[in-house]
Scaffold this motif. Structure first.
Motif, mmCIF file in Angstrom:
data_model
loop_
_atom_site.group_PDB
_atom_site.id
_atom_site.type_symbol
_atom_site.label_atom_id
_atom_site.label_comp_id
_atom_site.label_asym_id
_atom_site.label_seq_id
_atom_site.Cartn_x
_atom_site.Cartn_y
_atom_site.Cartn_z
ATOM 1 N N ALA A 1 40.574 33.507 51.834
ATOM 2 C CA ALA A 1 39.768 34.038 50.739
ATOM 3 C C ALA A 1 39.802 35.563 50.741
ATOM 4 O O ALA A 1 39.476 36.190 51.752
ATOM 5 C CB ALA A 1 38.325 33.565 50.879
ATOM 6 N N PRO A 2 40.194 36.166 49.622
ATOM 7 C CA PRO A 2 40.093 37.622 49.533
ATOM 8 C C PRO A 2 38.618 38.006 49.446
ATOM 9 O O PRO A 2 37.857 37.389 48.701
ATOM 10 C CB PRO A 2 40.834 37.956 48.246
ATOM 11 C CG PRO A 2 40.768 36.705 47.429
ATOM 12 C CD PRO A 2 40.688 35.558 48.392
ATOM 13 N N VAL A 3 38.217 38.972 50.252
ATOM 14 C CA VAL A 3 36.809 39.374 50.250
ATOM 15 C C VAL A 3 36.590 40.804 49.773
ATOM 16 O O VAL A 3 35.451 41.218 49.596
ATOM 17 C CB VAL A 3 36.144 39.179 51.637
ATOM 18 C CG1 VAL A 3 36.084 37.700 51.989
ATOM 19 C CG2 VAL A 3 36.863 39.964 52.713
ATOM 20 N N GLY A 4 37.657 41.529 49.565
ATOM 21 C CA GLY A 4 37.503 42.896 49.093
ATOM 22 C C GLY A 4 38.802 43.659 49.160
ATOM 23 O O GLY A 4 39.825 43.136 49.592
ATOM 24 N N VAL A 5 38.738 44.889 48.724
ATOM 25 C CA VAL A 5 39.895 45.775 48.712
ATOM 26 C C VAL A 5 39.558 47.011 49.523
ATOM 27 O O VAL A 5 38.461 47.574 49.380
ATOM 28 C CB VAL A 5 40.266 46.166 47.262
ATOM 29 C CG1 VAL A 5 41.395 47.169 47.232
ATOM 30 C CG2 VAL A 5 40.626 44.926 46.456
ATOM 31 N N LEU A 6 40.483 47.410 50.371
ATOM 32 C CA LEU A 6 40.297 48.653 51.115
ATOM 33 C C LEU A 6 40.435 49.823 50.152
ATOM 34 O O LEU A 6 41.441 49.936 49.465
ATOM 35 C CB LEU A 6 41.368 48.805 52.197
ATOM 36 C CG LEU A 6 41.127 48.137 53.524
ATOM 37 C CD1 LEU A 6 42.345 48.323 54.430
ATOM 38 C CD2 LEU A 6 39.889 48.674 54.201
ATOM 39 N N GLN B 1 39.140 29.016 41.912
ATOM 40 C CA GLN B 1 38.652 30.325 41.471
ATOM 41 C C GLN B 1 37.138 30.398 41.644
ATOM 42 O O GLN B 1 36.413 29.558 41.111
ATOM 43 C CB GLN B 1 39.031 30.549 40.011
ATOM 44 C CG GLN B 1 38.837 31.946 39.524
ATOM 45 C CD GLN B 1 39.907 32.904 40.015
ATOM 46 O OE1 GLN B 1 41.019 32.505 40.329
ATOM 47 N NE2 GLN B 1 39.573 34.169 40.085
ATOM 48 N N PHE B 2 36.666 31.358 42.400
ATOM 49 C CA PHE B 2 35.243 31.641 42.564
ATOM 50 C C PHE B 2 35.011 33.058 42.077
ATOM 51 O O PHE B 2 35.511 34.004 42.691
ATOM 52 C CB PHE B 2 34.807 31.521 44.031
ATOM 53 C CG PHE B 2 34.895 30.126 44.582
ATOM 54 C CD1 PHE B 2 33.917 29.190 44.277
ATOM 55 C CD2 PHE B 2 35.947 29.756 45.391
ATOM 56 C CE1 PHE B 2 33.988 27.912 44.785
ATOM 57 C CE2 PHE B 2 36.025 28.477 45.903
ATOM 58 C CZ PHE B 2 35.051 27.548 45.611
ATOM 59 N N ASP B 3 34.295 33.184 40.974
ATOM 60 C CA ASP B 3 34.098 34.488 40.339
ATOM 61 C C ASP B 3 35.463 35.107 40.093
ATOM 62 O O ASP B 3 36.280 34.521 39.424
ATOM 63 C CB ASP B 3 33.178 35.379 41.178
ATOM 64 C CG ASP B 3 31.784 34.784 41.349
ATOM 65 O OD1 ASP B 3 31.281 34.179 40.384
ATOM 66 O OD2 ASP B 3 31.210 34.901 42.446
ATOM 67 N N ASP B 4 35.755 36.248 40.692
ATOM 68 C CA ASP B 4 37.047 36.896 40.454
ATOM 69 C C ASP B 4 38.005 36.715 41.627
ATOM 70 O O ASP B 4 38.987 37.429 41.751
ATOM 71 C CB ASP B 4 36.842 38.387 40.173
ATOM 72 C CG ASP B 4 36.191 39.131 41.334
ATOM 73 O OD1 ASP B 4 35.603 38.474 42.213
ATOM 74 O OD2 ASP B 4 36.271 40.374 41.363
ATOM 75 N N ARG B 5 37.745 35.727 42.493
ATOM 76 C CA ARG B 5 38.566 35.520 43.684
ATOM 77 C C ARG B 5 39.178 34.124 43.699
ATOM 78 O O ARG B 5 38.481 33.137 43.515
ATOM 79 C CB ARG B 5 37.726 35.719 44.935
ATOM 80 C CG ARG B 5 37.247 37.142 45.078
ATOM 81 C CD ARG B 5 36.496 37.334 46.372
ATOM 82 N NE ARG B 5 36.240 38.747 46.584
ATOM 83 C CZ ARG B 5 35.045 39.290 46.434
ATOM 84 N NH1 ARG B 5 34.013 38.560 46.126
ATOM 85 N NH2 ARG B 5 34.893 40.580 46.656
#
Length: 113
Positions: A51-56, A30-34
Protein backbone atom coordinates in the motif's frame (compact mmCIF):
# COMPACT_ATOMS: atom_id res chain seq x y z
CA UNK A 1 -8.99 -20.80 3.26
CA UNK A 2 -6.89 -20.40 0.12
CA UNK A 3 -5.93 -17.09 -1.50
CA UNK A 4 -8.76 -16.99 -4.07
CA UNK A 5 -11.37 -17.82 -1.41
CA UNK A 6 -9.89 -15.15 0.85
CA UNK A 7 -10.06 -12.49 -1.86
CA UNK A 8 -13.63 -13.54 -2.72
CA UNK A 9 -14.73 -13.31 0.91
CA UNK A 10 -12.99 -9.95 1.31
CA UNK A 11 -14.66 -8.65 -1.88
CA UNK A 12 -18.10 -9.56 -0.55
CA UNK A 13 -17.38 -7.89 2.80
CA UNK A 14 -16.37 -4.60 1.20
CA UNK A 15 -18.92 -4.69 -1.64
CA UNK A 16 -16.45 -5.21 -4.49
CA UNK A 17 -17.64 -8.40 -6.17
CA UNK A 18 -15.51 -9.85 -8.94
CA UNK A 19 -11.99 -9.08 -7.72
CA UNK A 20 -9.51 -11.19 -9.71
CA UNK A 21 -5.72 -11.20 -9.94
CA UNK A 22 -4.15 -9.36 -12.87
CA UNK A 23 -1.46 -10.85 -15.12
CA UNK A 24 1.14 -10.38 -12.40
CA UNK A 25 -1.03 -11.98 -9.71
CA UNK A 26 -1.97 -8.72 -8.04
CA UNK A 27 -5.50 -7.84 -6.98
CA UNK A 28 -5.85 -4.05 -6.81
CA UNK A 29 -8.39 -2.28 -4.64
CA UNK A 30 -8.75 1.50 -4.71
CA UNK A 31 -9.01 3.20 -1.30
CA UNK A 32 -9.46 6.94 -1.67
CA UNK A 33 -6.56 7.94 -3.92
CA UNK A 34 -4.43 4.83 -3.23
CA UNK A 35 -4.37 1.54 -5.12
CA UNK A 36 -3.57 -1.28 -2.69
CA UNK A 37 -2.21 -4.55 -4.09
CA UNK A 38 -2.88 -7.99 -2.61
CA UNK A 39 -0.64 -10.75 -3.96
CA UNK A 40 -0.36 -14.41 -3.13
CA UNK A 41 3.07 -15.62 -2.00
CA UNK A 42 2.67 -19.33 -2.82
CA UNK A 43 6.10 -20.46 -1.57
CA UNK A 44 5.29 -19.00 1.84
CA UNK A 45 1.55 -19.85 1.82
CA UNK A 46 0.95 -16.17 2.52
CA UNK A 47 -0.64 -13.05 1.15
CA UNK A 48 1.34 -9.83 0.71
CA UNK A 49 -0.25 -6.41 1.02
CA UNK A 50 1.42 -3.45 -0.69
CA UNK A 51 0.00 0.00 0.00
CA UNK A 52 1.37 3.42 -0.92
CA UNK A 53 1.16 5.60 2.17
CA UNK A 54 2.71 8.83 0.98
CA UNK A 55 5.27 10.62 -1.11
CA UNK A 56 8.67 11.78 0.05
CA UNK A 57 8.85 15.53 -0.44
CA UNK A 58 11.84 16.74 -2.46
CA UNK A 59 13.13 18.46 0.68
CA UNK A 60 12.92 15.27 2.80
CA UNK A 61 15.29 15.77 5.68
CA UNK A 62 16.97 13.61 8.28
CA UNK A 63 14.17 14.26 10.78
CA UNK A 64 11.50 12.84 8.44
CA UNK A 65 13.65 9.87 7.46
CA UNK A 66 14.41 9.17 11.11
CA UNK A 67 10.67 9.20 11.88
CA UNK A 68 10.06 6.63 9.13
CA UNK A 69 12.90 4.42 10.33
CA UNK A 70 11.63 4.55 13.91
CA UNK A 71 8.19 3.45 12.72
CA UNK A 72 9.89 0.42 11.13
CA UNK A 73 11.76 -0.53 14.31
CA UNK A 74 10.45 -3.99 15.25
CA UNK A 75 7.20 -3.09 13.48
CA UNK A 76 6.13 -1.01 16.47
CA UNK A 77 4.90 1.97 14.48
CA UNK A 78 3.59 -0.04 11.54
CA UNK A 79 1.59 -2.83 13.14
CA UNK A 80 4.20 -5.37 12.08
CA UNK A 81 4.45 -4.14 8.51
CA UNK A 82 7.49 -2.61 6.82
CA UNK A 83 7.93 0.84 5.31
CA UNK A 84 10.11 1.13 2.24
CA UNK A 85 10.89 3.42 -0.64
CA UNK A 86 9.36 2.35 -3.97
CA UNK A 87 11.45 1.99 -7.09
CA UNK A 88 10.26 5.40 -8.28
CA UNK A 89 12.30 6.95 -5.45
CA UNK A 90 9.40 9.06 -4.21
CA UNK A 91 6.63 6.79 -2.95
CA UNK A 92 6.66 5.33 0.56
CA UNK A 93 5.14 1.84 0.63
CA UNK A 94 3.73 -0.16 3.49
CA UNK A 95 4.29 -3.89 2.95
CA UNK A 96 3.09 -6.79 5.06
CA UNK A 97 3.13 -10.54 4.52
CA UNK A 98 0.56 -12.57 6.46
CA UNK A 99 0.33 -16.38 6.50
CA UNK A 100 -2.90 -17.60 4.91
CA UNK A 101 -3.37 -20.03 7.81
CA UNK A 102 -3.76 -17.02 10.12
CA UNK A 103 -6.48 -15.42 8.01
CA UNK A 104 -10.16 -15.64 7.38
CA UNK A 105 -12.32 -13.04 5.65
CA UNK A 106 -12.83 -10.98 8.78
CA UNK A 107 -9.21 -10.99 9.94
CA UNK A 108 -8.03 -10.12 6.42
CA UNK A 109 -10.45 -7.19 6.25
CA UNK A 110 -9.15 -6.03 9.64
CA UNK A 111 -5.53 -6.32 8.45
CA UNK A 112 -6.31 -4.27 5.35
CA UNK A 113 -8.06 -1.64 7.43
Amino acid sequence: MDYIELIGDFAKRVGLEGLVPDGEGCVYVQFDDRAVCFREVPDAASVAIYAPVGVLPPEANAQLLTLLMRANYLGRGTGGATLSQAEDGNTILLHQVIPLAALDGESFANAVE
